[in-house]
Design a protein around this motif. Structure first.
Motif, short mmCIF file in Angstrom:
data_model
loop_
_atom_site.label_atom_id
_atom_site.label_comp_id
_atom_site.label_asym_id
_atom_site.label_seq_id
_atom_site.Cartn_x
_atom_site.Cartn_y
_atom_site.Cartn_z
N SER A 84 0.84 -1.19 0.00
CA SER A 84 0.00 0.00 0.00
C SER A 84 0.88 1.25 0.00
O SER A 84 1.96 1.26 0.57
CB SER A 84 -0.92 0.00 1.22
N PRO A 85 0.43 2.30 -0.62
CA PRO A 85 1.23 3.53 -0.65
C PRO A 85 1.27 4.17 0.74
O PRO A 85 0.33 4.06 1.52
CB PRO A 85 0.49 4.42 -1.65
N THR A 86 2.37 4.82 1.04
CA THR A 86 2.52 5.49 2.34
C THR A 86 2.28 6.98 2.18
O THR A 86 2.39 7.53 1.07
CB THR A 86 3.93 5.26 2.91
N LEU A 87 1.99 7.63 3.27
CA LEU A 87 1.70 9.06 3.23
C LEU A 87 2.97 9.90 3.16
O LEU A 87 2.93 11.06 2.81
CB LEU A 87 0.89 9.47 4.47
N PHE A 88 4.10 9.32 3.51
CA PHE A 88 5.35 10.09 3.49
C PHE A 88 6.45 9.25 2.86
O PHE A 88 6.38 8.04 2.82
CB PHE A 88 5.74 10.53 4.91
N SER A 89 7.44 9.93 2.44
CA SER A 89 8.57 9.26 1.83
C SER A 89 9.61 8.97 2.91
O SER A 89 9.83 9.78 3.80
CB SER A 89 9.17 10.16 0.75
N LEU A 90 10.26 7.81 2.82
CA LEU A 90 11.30 7.47 3.79
C LEU A 90 12.51 8.38 3.67
O LEU A 90 13.27 8.56 4.62
CB LEU A 90 11.73 6.00 3.63
N VAL A 91 12.71 9.00 2.54
CA VAL A 91 13.84 9.91 2.35
C VAL A 91 13.63 11.17 3.18
O VAL A 91 14.56 11.72 3.75
CB VAL A 91 14.01 10.25 0.86
N ASP A 92 12.40 11.65 3.25
CA ASP A 92 12.10 12.88 3.98
C ASP A 92 11.93 12.64 5.48
O ASP A 92 11.82 13.59 6.24
CB ASP A 92 10.80 13.51 3.46
N TYR A 93 11.92 11.41 5.88
CA TYR A 93 11.65 11.08 7.29
C TYR A 93 12.87 11.36 8.15
O TYR A 93 13.96 10.86 7.89
CB TYR A 93 11.24 9.62 7.41
N ALA A 94 12.70 12.21 9.17
CA ALA A 94 13.76 12.46 10.16
C ALA A 94 13.38 11.67 11.41
O ALA A 94 12.40 11.98 12.07
CB ALA A 94 13.84 13.94 10.48
N PRO A 95 14.11 10.63 11.73
CA PRO A 95 13.70 9.76 12.85
C PRO A 95 13.71 10.50 14.19
O PRO A 95 14.60 11.28 14.48
CB PRO A 95 14.74 8.64 12.82
N GLU A 96 12.70 10.22 14.97
CA GLU A 96 12.57 10.83 16.29
C GLU A 96 13.69 10.41 17.25
O GLU A 96 14.16 11.23 18.03
CB GLU A 96 11.20 10.50 16.88
N PRO A 97 14.16 9.16 17.21
CA PRO A 97 15.24 8.78 18.13
C PRO A 97 16.50 9.64 17.96
O PRO A 97 17.18 9.93 18.93
CB PRO A 97 15.51 7.32 17.79
N ALA A 98 16.80 10.07 16.76
CA ALA A 98 17.97 10.92 16.56
C ALA A 98 17.80 12.25 17.27
O ALA A 98 18.74 12.77 17.88
CB ALA A 98 18.21 11.14 15.07
N GLN A 99 16.60 12.78 17.22
CA GLN A 99 16.33 14.04 17.92
C GLN A 99 16.46 13.84 19.42
O GLN A 99 17.03 14.67 20.13
CB GLN A 99 14.94 14.55 17.57
N ARG A 100 15.96 12.72 19.91
CA ARG A 100 16.07 12.45 21.35
C ARG A 100 17.51 12.23 21.75
O ARG A 100 17.93 12.61 22.84
CB ARG A 100 15.20 11.25 21.73
N LEU A 101 18.31 11.63 20.88
CA LEU A 101 19.73 11.44 21.17
C LEU A 101 20.43 12.78 21.32
O LEU A 101 21.25 12.97 22.22
CB LEU A 101 20.40 10.64 20.04
N GLU A 102 20.11 13.73 20.46
CA GLU A 102 20.70 15.06 20.56
C GLU A 102 20.32 15.73 21.88
O GLU A 102 21.15 16.35 22.54
CB GLU A 102 20.28 15.92 19.38
N GLU A 103 19.05 15.58 22.25
CA GLU A 103 18.60 16.15 23.53
C GLU A 103 19.33 15.50 24.70
O GLU A 103 19.75 16.18 25.64
CB GLU A 103 17.09 15.96 23.68
N LEU A 104 19.48 14.19 24.66
CA LEU A 104 20.18 13.49 25.73
C LEU A 104 21.65 13.89 25.79
O LEU A 104 22.21 14.04 26.88
CB LEU A 104 20.04 11.97 25.56
N ASP A 105 22.27 14.07 24.63
CA ASP A 105 23.66 14.53 24.62
C ASP A 105 23.77 15.90 25.29
O ASP A 105 24.69 16.14 26.08
CB ASP A 105 24.19 14.61 23.18
N ALA A 106 22.84 16.79 24.98
CA ALA A 106 22.86 18.12 25.58
C ALA A 106 22.67 18.02 27.09
O ALA A 106 23.36 18.70 27.86
CB ALA A 106 21.77 19.00 24.97
N ARG A 107 21.76 17.16 27.51
CA ARG A 107 21.53 16.98 28.96
C ARG A 107 22.77 16.42 29.64
O ARG A 107 23.14 16.84 30.74
CB ARG A 107 20.35 16.05 29.20
N LEU A 108 23.42 15.45 29.01
CA LEU A 108 24.63 14.87 29.60
C LEU A 108 25.74 15.91 29.71
O LEU A 108 26.48 15.94 30.70
CB LEU A 108 25.10 13.67 28.78
N GLU A 109 25.86 16.77 28.71
CA GLU A 109 26.86 17.83 28.80
C GLU A 109 26.55 18.77 29.95
O GLU A 109 27.44 19.18 30.69
CB GLU A 109 26.93 18.59 27.47
#
Length: 130
Positions: A78-103
Motif C-alpha cells: 500500500s502507498p505510504t503518506l510520506f517518503s522514507l527519504v524525507d523522514y527524520a527519525p525521532e530517536p535521533a532528535q532524542r539522542l541530541e537532547e540526551l547529549d545536551a543533557r549529559l553535557e
C-alpha cells in the motif's frame, strides 16, 4: 606573706585566666557553628551529586535504547503518506537532547566538584586553627 596578700595576688590572675577561657569558649562555639554549616553543605552537595549521577545513568540507559538497531519496517504494497527519504527519525532528535543533557550534567558535576574542594579547604583551615 599573709593570706590576704596571697588572695590579692591570685584575684587578678584568676580574672585574666577566666577572660582567656571565655574567649576560647566563644571561638570554639564559632568553630562548631561553622563546622555544622560545612557538614550540612557537604550533605546537601552529596545528595545533589547522587541525584545527578542517577539522572546521568538514566540518560545513558535511554541513549543505549536509542542506539539499539531499529526493527526493519515490513514491506507493504500500500502507498505510504510520506517518503522514507524525507523522514527524520525521532530517536535521533532524542539522542541530541540526551547529549545536551549529559553535557549539562557534566558541567554541573564539575561545579559540584569545585564546591566540594572549597568545602574541604575550609574544613582543613578550621581543623588547623583548632
Amino acid at each position: 606573706m599573709t593570706p590576704e596578700e596571697r588572695l590579692d595576688q591570685l584575684e587578678p590572675l584568676l580574672s585574666e585566666t577566666t577572660a582567656i577561657l571565655d574567649r576560647h569558649t566563644a571561638q570554639l562555639r564559632q568553630h562548631a557553628a561553622l563546622l555544622r554549616q560545612l557538614v550540612q553543605a557537604t550533605e546537601s552537595n552529596t545528595q545533589l551529586m547522587q541525584q545527578l549521577l542517577a539522572g546521568q545513568a538514566n540518560c545513558l540507559e535511554h541513549m543505549a535504547l536509542l542506539n539499539a538497531p531499529l526493527p526493519q519496517p515490513m514491506e507493504t504494497n500500500s502507498p505510504t503518506l510520506f517518503s522514507l527519504v524525507d523522514y527524520a527519525p525521532e530517536p535521533a532528535q532524542r539522542l541530541e537532547e540526551l547529549d545536551a543533557r549529559l553535557e549539562t550534567m557534566g558541567s554541573q558535576l564539575e561545579t559540584l566538584g569545585s564546591k566540594m574542594d572549597l568545602i574541604l579547604t575550609k574544613l582543613i583551615r578550621v581543623y588547623i586553627n583548632n
